[in-house]
Motif scaffolding. Structure first.
Motif, short mmCIF file in Angstrom:
data_model
loop_
_atom_site.label_atom_id
_atom_site.label_comp_id
_atom_site.label_asym_id
_atom_site.label_seq_id
_atom_site.Cartn_x
_atom_site.Cartn_y
_atom_site.Cartn_z
N VAL A 152 0.83 -1.20 0.00
CA VAL A 152 0.00 0.00 0.00
C VAL A 152 0.87 1.26 0.00
O VAL A 152 1.93 1.29 0.63
CB VAL A 152 -0.93 0.00 1.24
N VAL A 153 0.38 2.29 -0.70
CA VAL A 153 0.90 3.65 -0.61
C VAL A 153 0.03 4.40 0.40
O VAL A 153 -1.19 4.32 0.36
CB VAL A 153 0.85 4.36 -1.97
N LEU A 154 0.69 5.12 1.31
CA LEU A 154 -0.02 5.92 2.31
C LEU A 154 0.37 7.38 2.13
O LEU A 154 1.54 7.71 1.91
CB LEU A 154 0.36 5.45 3.72
N THR A 155 -0.61 8.27 2.23
CA THR A 155 -0.33 9.70 2.11
C THR A 155 -1.40 10.49 2.84
O THR A 155 -2.55 10.04 2.95
CB THR A 155 -0.28 10.11 0.62
N ARG B 97 -4.03 4.40 0.42
CA ARG B 97 -4.73 4.78 1.65
C ARG B 97 -4.42 6.25 1.95
O ARG B 97 -3.25 6.64 1.94
CB ARG B 97 -4.27 3.89 2.81
N GLU B 98 -5.45 7.02 2.19
CA GLU B 98 -5.27 8.44 2.49
C GLU B 98 -5.72 8.71 3.92
O GLU B 98 -6.77 8.25 4.35
CB GLU B 98 -6.09 9.28 1.52
N VAL B 99 -4.91 9.49 4.64
CA VAL B 99 -5.23 9.89 6.01
C VAL B 99 -5.64 11.35 5.99
O VAL B 99 -4.83 12.21 5.60
CB VAL B 99 -4.03 9.69 6.95
N PRO B 100 -6.88 11.69 6.36
CA PRO B 100 -7.32 13.09 6.28
C PRO B 100 -6.45 14.01 7.14
O PRO B 100 -6.02 13.64 8.24
CB PRO B 100 -8.75 13.03 6.82
N LEU B 101 -6.19 15.19 6.60
CA LEU B 101 -5.48 16.20 7.37
C LEU B 101 -6.36 16.70 8.51
O LEU B 101 -7.59 16.63 8.45
CB LEU B 101 -5.08 17.36 6.47
N ASP C 126 -2.21 15.29 10.70
CA ASP C 126 -2.79 14.63 11.87
C ASP C 126 -1.84 13.53 12.28
O ASP C 126 -1.92 12.39 11.81
CB ASP C 126 -4.17 14.08 11.51
N GLU C 127 -0.92 13.88 13.15
CA GLU C 127 0.14 12.93 13.52
C GLU C 127 -0.41 11.67 14.15
O GLU C 127 0.03 10.55 13.83
CB GLU C 127 1.12 13.61 14.49
N THR C 128 -1.39 11.80 15.03
CA THR C 128 -1.95 10.62 15.70
C THR C 128 -2.56 9.67 14.68
O THR C 128 -2.33 8.46 14.71
CB THR C 128 -3.01 11.05 16.73
#
Length: 365
Positions: free
Chosen positions: A111-114, A134-138, A145-147
């Motif tokens: 997976v690519v994570l960003t 996979r995208e992690v919302p800001l 969003d470090e956590t």
């Protein structure tokens, strides 16, 4: 062959995830003030253009280019301050480098994570190279969003993490300490994409050897050489040795190498335009914030500004500006956190003035 037969073959052989994609859309050139693509608005003066053309006339087009682009790489190392001991590879724009990095680590279930909203090509190239995405919302104010990022690292175990620093399309540079902790905890590669390094106040390039899993990527597109399609990635020689195995021969043309070397002979021209863009960025932000109907202008360390207009009006604003001869980027609909947002590249003073005047007209209409 009938259309139905051809469609059946496409359905049978093209990967479903590719069929589900939409091609990256670039609006055709038009007779407008073009403030939509984060380009440097200052062309070279005429005397430099003539000297550049004379330099290109000496390139032997019947011969292949220097496969390793040795002279250009040495000059880029010096110009960008790439640490001694770090290796360097050039690409046909950052897009090619992203593709090669993905191919280096691609495999079933990887997976690519960003963080997102982010650069659209991270997702497109991840799918193209057979990787999951996979995208992690800001967080609020488009901060990292470090956590959530660290939780995703543990859950997804990504093969590669892409982080634009400063971020596109939001313009901000994430908290450096938080980003350093993400790099430290990532199980695979982390690529810090510094496409807008010239306009920012910080860089991870001096520290690229301090982490075992860090690559730093840059491009010369934003400083005034977008037409060259020249990107670079720096990192530990062990990583770059593997990456070089995937690079196609002669990927940097002789004309690109000659043009980039010429530009490095005249770095002061590029540096002056970068300084002018940074100065104009501040004036443009002030002008935007003063227009009734502009709800918010986000701080930027890039060569563009992202702003939010009235609810539901982004499409009307975008088309109204185009009717008045100004093209910017409509971000509304591209990501949930970008509702009612638009992005404007910092142009020359007269271009910025015309944009502000046109935007005031559209919003007051």
């Amino acid at each position: 062959m009938s259309r139905s037969s051809r469609s059946a073959l496409i359905d049978a052989w093209v990967r479903p995830e590719v069929r589900a994609l939409s091609a990256y859309h670039v609006p055709p050139p038009a007779d407008v003030i073009k403030l939509d693509a984060m380009e440097n608005p200052w062309p070279w003066p005429g005397e430099l253009v003539e000297a550049w053309q004379a330099a290109l006339s000496e390139v032997p087009l019947n011969r292949y280019p220097d496969a390793g682009a040795g002279e250009l790489k040495a000059r880029l190392r010096a110009a960008m301050g790439i640490p001694e001991g770090a290796a360097l590879m050039l690409g046909n724009g950052s897009d090619e480098l992203i593709l090669l990095i993905n191919l280096l680590v691609a495999g079933p279930g990887r997976v690519v994570l960003t963080p997102g909203p982010g650069f659209a090509m991270y997702r497109i190239i991840a799918v193209n190279s057979g990787l999951g995405y996979r995208e992690v919302p800001l967080a609020e104010d488009f901060e990292l969003d470090e956590t959530a990022m660290r939780a995703a690292l543990r859950e997804v175990q990504p093969a590669v993490v892409y982080i634009a620093y400063p971020n596109n399309p939001t313009g901000n540079a994430f908290n450096r300490d938080a980003l350093a902790r993400v790099i430290h905890e990532a199980p695979g590669l982390v690529v810090v994409d510094e496409a807008y390094y010239a306009f920012a106040n910080d860089s991870f390039l001096p520290d690229v050897l301090a982490y075992p899993n860090l690559l730093v990527m840059r491009t010369v597109s934003k400083v005034g050489l977008a037409g060259l399609r020249l990107g670079l990635v720096a990192g530990h020689p062990d990583w770059l040795e593997e990456l070089e195995k995937l690079r196609l021969p002669y990927n940097i043309s002789a004309l690109t190498q000659a043009s980039a070397n010429f530009a490095l002979d005249h770095r002061e021209q590029l540096e002056r335009s970068v300084a002018a863009i940074v100065a104009e960025r501040g004036r443009l932000a002030e002008g935007l914030a003063a227009i009734p109907g502009v709800e918010r202008v986000w701080p930027s360390e890039a060569n563009f500004l992202t702003f939010r207009g009235p609810a539901g009006a982004a499409g009307r604003v975008h088309s109204g500006l185009r009717e008045r001869g100004v093209l910017i980027k409509n971000l509304d609909g591209s990501h949930p956190q970008l509702a009612d947002c638009l992005r404007v590249t910092v142009g020359r003073p007269e271009e910025n003035a015309r944009f502000l005047a046109a935007l005031g007209q559209v919003l007051s209409g």
